[in-house]
Design a protein around this motif. Structure first.
Motif, PDB file in Angstrom:
ATOM      1  N   MET A   1       0.844  -1.190   0.000  1.00 18.63           N
ATOM      2  CA  MET A   1       0.000   0.000   0.000  1.00 18.63           C
ATOM      3  C   MET A   1       0.879   1.239   0.000  1.00 18.63           C
ATOM      4  N   GLY A   2       0.520   2.233  -0.815  1.00 13.53           N
ATOM      5  CA  GLY A   2       1.315   3.435  -0.931  1.00 13.53           C
ATOM      6  C   GLY A   2       1.175   4.352   0.273  1.00 13.53           C
ATOM      7  N   PHE A   3       2.051   5.308   0.335  1.00 16.43           N
ATOM      8  CA  PHE A   3       2.072   6.284   1.415  1.00 16.43           C
ATOM      9  C   PHE A   3       0.893   7.236   1.264  1.00 16.43           C
ATOM     10  N   ASP A   4       0.045   7.324   2.261  1.00 15.73           N
ATOM     11  CA  ASP A   4      -1.116   8.206   2.226  1.00 15.73           C
ATOM     12  C   ASP A   4      -0.700   9.562   2.780  1.00 15.73           C
ATOM     13  N   MET A   5      -0.664  10.560   1.931  1.00 13.49           N
ATOM     14  CA  MET A   5      -0.236  11.881   2.357  1.00 13.49           C
ATOM     15  C   MET A   5      -1.345  12.555   3.154  1.00 13.49           C
ATOM     16  N   ASN A   6      -1.152  12.654   4.452  1.00  8.66           N
ATOM     17  CA  ASN A   6      -2.058  13.391   5.318  1.00  8.66           C
ATOM     18  C   ASN A   6      -1.211  14.087   6.377  1.00  8.66           C
ATOM     19  N   PRO A   7      -1.756  15.062   7.107  1.00 12.24           N
ATOM     20  CA  PRO A   7      -0.953  15.800   8.085  1.00 12.24           C
ATOM     21  C   PRO A   7      -0.223  14.909   9.079  1.00 12.24           C
ATOM     22  N   GLN A   8      -0.873  13.837   9.508  1.00  8.73           N
ATOM     23  CA  GLN A   8      -0.266  12.953  10.501  1.00  8.73           C
ATOM     24  C   GLN A   8       0.899  12.164   9.930  1.00  8.73           C
ATOM     25  N   SER A   9       0.701  11.603   8.746  1.00 12.73           N
ATOM     26  CA  SER A   9       1.766  10.797   8.152  1.00 12.73           C
ATOM     27  C   SER A   9       2.966  11.652   7.763  1.00 12.73           C
ATOM     28  N   LEU A  10       2.697  12.885   7.338  1.00  9.67           N
ATOM     29  CA  LEU A  10       3.786  13.791   6.980  1.00  9.67           C
ATOM     30  C   LEU A  10       4.585  14.205   8.218  1.00  9.67           C
ATOM     31  N   LYS A  11       3.882  14.455   9.325  1.00 12.54           N
ATOM     32  CA  LYS A  11       4.582  14.800  10.571  1.00 12.54           C
ATOM     33  C   LYS A  11       5.433  13.629  11.058  1.00 12.54           C
ATOM     34  N   LYS A  12       4.887  12.425  10.940  1.00 10.24           N
ATOM     35  CA  LYS A  12       5.630  11.232  11.351  1.00 10.24           C
ATOM     36  C   LYS A  12       6.887  11.069  10.512  1.00 10.24           C
ATOM     37  N   LEU A  13       6.748  11.291   9.202  1.00  6.31           N
ATOM     38  CA  LEU A  13       7.902  11.191   8.315  1.00  6.31           C
ATOM     39  C   LEU A  13       8.966  12.226   8.680  1.00  6.31           C
ATOM     40  N   CYS A  14       8.525  13.441   8.997  1.00  8.34           N
ATOM     41  CA  CYS A  14       9.467  14.484   9.384  1.00  8.34           C
ATOM     42  C   CYS A  14      10.226  14.096  10.651  1.00  8.34           C
ATOM     43  N   ARG A  15       9.534  13.489  11.586  1.00  4.07           N
ATOM     44  CA  ARG A  15      10.215  13.038  12.802  1.00  4.07           C
ATOM     45  C   ARG A  15      11.261  11.985  12.477  1.00  4.07           C
ATOM     46  N   GLU A  16      10.901  11.062  11.594  1.00  2.00           N
ATOM     47  CA  GLU A  16      11.829   9.991  11.217  1.00  2.00           C
ATOM     48  C   GLU A  16      13.050  10.543  10.494  1.00  2.00           C
ATOM     49  N   LEU A  17      12.850  11.600   9.720  1.00  2.85           N
ATOM     50  CA  LEU A  17      13.949  12.199   8.957  1.00  2.85           C
ATOM     51  C   LEU A  17      14.673  13.290   9.740  1.00  2.85           C
ATOM     52  N   LYS A  18      14.242  13.476  11.003  1.00  4.28           N
ATOM     53  CA  LYS A  18      14.831  14.506  11.864  1.00  4.28           C
ATOM     54  C   LYS A  18      14.637  15.901  11.263  1.00  4.28           C
ATOM     55  N   LEU A  19      13.462  16.107  10.714  1.00  2.00           N
ATOM     56  CA  LEU A  19      13.074  17.416  10.219  1.00  2.00           C
ATOM     57  C   LEU A  19      12.124  18.051  11.231  1.00  2.00           C
ATOM     58  N   TYR A  20      11.556  19.196  10.876  1.00  4.57           N
ATOM     59  CA  TYR A  20      10.642  19.882  11.778  1.00  4.57           C
ATOM     60  C   TYR A  20       9.243  19.280  11.649  1.00  4.57           C
ATOM     61  N   SER A  21       8.787  18.579  12.671  1.00  6.31           N
ATOM     62  CA  SER A  21       7.465  17.951  12.622  1.00  6.31           C
ATOM     63  C   SER A  21       6.374  18.844  13.200  1.00  6.31           C
ATOM     64  N   SER A  22       6.712  19.623  14.211  1.00  8.13           N
ATOM     65  CA  SER A  22       5.708  20.473  14.849  1.00  8.13           C
ATOM     66  C   SER A  22       5.578  21.832  14.161  1.00  8.13           C
ATOM     67  N   ALA A  23       6.555  22.183  13.337  1.00 10.72           N
ATOM     68  CA  ALA A  23       6.509  23.448  12.593  1.00 10.72           C
ATOM     69  C   ALA A  23       6.884  23.167  11.139  1.00 10.72           C
ATOM     70  N   PRO A  24       5.985  22.558  10.385  1.00 12.74           N
ATOM     71  CA  PRO A  24       6.292  22.136   9.005  1.00 12.74           C
ATOM     72  C   PRO A  24       6.751  23.253   8.097  1.00 12.74           C
ATOM     73  N   GLU A  25       6.354  24.480   8.413  1.00 16.47           N
ATOM     74  CA  GLU A  25       6.739  25.607   7.558  1.00 16.47           C
ATOM     75  C   GLU A  25       8.233  25.911   7.616  1.00 16.47           C
ATOM     76  N   LEU A  26       8.938  25.337   8.591  1.00 12.17           N
ATOM     77  CA  LEU A  26      10.377  25.571   8.722  1.00 12.17           C
ATOM     78  C   LEU A  26      11.214  24.617   7.875  1.00 12.17           C
ATOM     79  N   ASN A  27      10.605  23.587   7.348  1.00 14.77           N
ATOM     80  CA  ASN A  27      11.343  22.636   6.514  1.00 14.77           C
ATOM     81  C   ASN A  27      11.603  23.231   5.134  1.00 14.77           C
ATOM     82  N   ASP A  28      12.874  23.202   4.710  1.00 19.31           N
ATOM     83  CA  ASP A  28      13.178  23.689   3.363  1.00 19.31           C
ATOM     84  C   ASP A  28      13.400  22.548   2.374  1.00 19.31           C
ATOM     85  N   VAL A  29      13.363  21.307   2.858  1.00 16.60           N
ATOM     86  CA  VAL A  29      13.478  20.151   1.969  1.00 16.60           C
ATOM     87  C   VAL A  29      12.593  19.038   2.517  1.00 16.60           C
ATOM     88  N   LEU A  30      12.001  18.266   1.621  1.00 16.48           N
ATOM     89  CA  LEU A  30      11.156  17.141   2.032  1.00 16.48           C
ATOM     90  C   LEU A  30      11.390  15.983   1.074  1.00 16.48           C
TER      91      LEU A  30
END
Length: 216
Positions: A1-30
């Motif tokens: 099953m493919g990755f379902d893009m939703n706010p929760q899954s994107l935040k989880k991915l950011c945490r896994e990648l050590k990006l900004y999960s609580s402030a998504p607007e601060l990420n300059d790469v995804l």
């Protein structure tokens, strides 16, 4: 099953990648490559993105990027895109990779005035009319249109881009074939492939370094 893009899954991915999960607007790469993504959505909070990696998915439509107005590099190669659209708000876009999709006509790029690099290799472009939209891309410096279905010699002329190195790859392949035939062309193709892989890796490491530096 493919990755379902939703706010929760994107935040989880950011945490896994050590990006900004609580402030998504601060990420300059995804990094969303090889996720089995079918539909682009819920990126409206990621307004600070400058580089977005979506290669090797199952995306058919370029959509959901209206709020990502700071994107300068967009990687959509190896998807199933047929039409170039949905880029009207990306005024800062400089590089877009659409290689290995199902595109039959270049269009939808006039609203990206800073576009300098375009890769549409490995698609279904055939005629001069299919590439005429490039007349509106005034700042285009690099174009890769190799491995298409071109059967119209006029489509290869693109005289209006003669002042720019738009066909560097094709020129190298042609010169190799002239000097050593099919084998020389094959060797040059492998050389170019390795160079492109090194360049992609360099960009990836550069993005990671920038993100890590900002995080610190």
């Amino acid at each position: 099953m493919g990755f379902d893009m939703n706010p929760q899954s994107l935040k989880k991915l950011c945490r896994e990648l050590k990006l900004y999960s609580s402030a998504p607007e601060l990420n300059d790469v995804l990094y969303l490559q090889q996720k089995g993504i079918v539909k682009l959505k819920h990126l409206d909070a990621y307004t600070g993105l400058k580089s977005l990696h979506l290669e090797c998915n199952a995306i058919s439509d370029i959509e959901g990027l209206d709020d990502c107005v700071n994107i300068s590099c967009l990687y959509l190669n190896q998807n199933i895109i047929e039409d170039i659209k949905g880029l009207e708000n990306l005024k800062l876009l400089e590089t877009i990779n659409l290689a290995d999709n199902q595109i039959r006509r270049i269009q939808g790029l006039a609203g990206c005035p800073l576009l300098r690099q375009l890769n549409v290799s490995g698609n279904y472009i055939r005629t001069e009319d299919d590439v005429s939209h490039l007349l509106e891309c005034k700042n285009l410096l690099s174009l890769d249109i190799s491995n298409n279905k071109i059967d119209d010699e006029d489509a290869l002329k693109l005289n209006y881009l003669d002042d720019s190195p738009v066909f560097a790859k094709e020129r190298r392949l042609a010169e190799a074939w002239e000097k050593g035939g099919i084998e020389a062309e094959k060797d040059m193709r492998e050389t170019i492939k390795k160079e492109e892989a090194l360049e992609r890796e360099s960009h990836r490491k550069g993005d990671c370094f920038i993100q890590m530096h900002v995080s610190k």
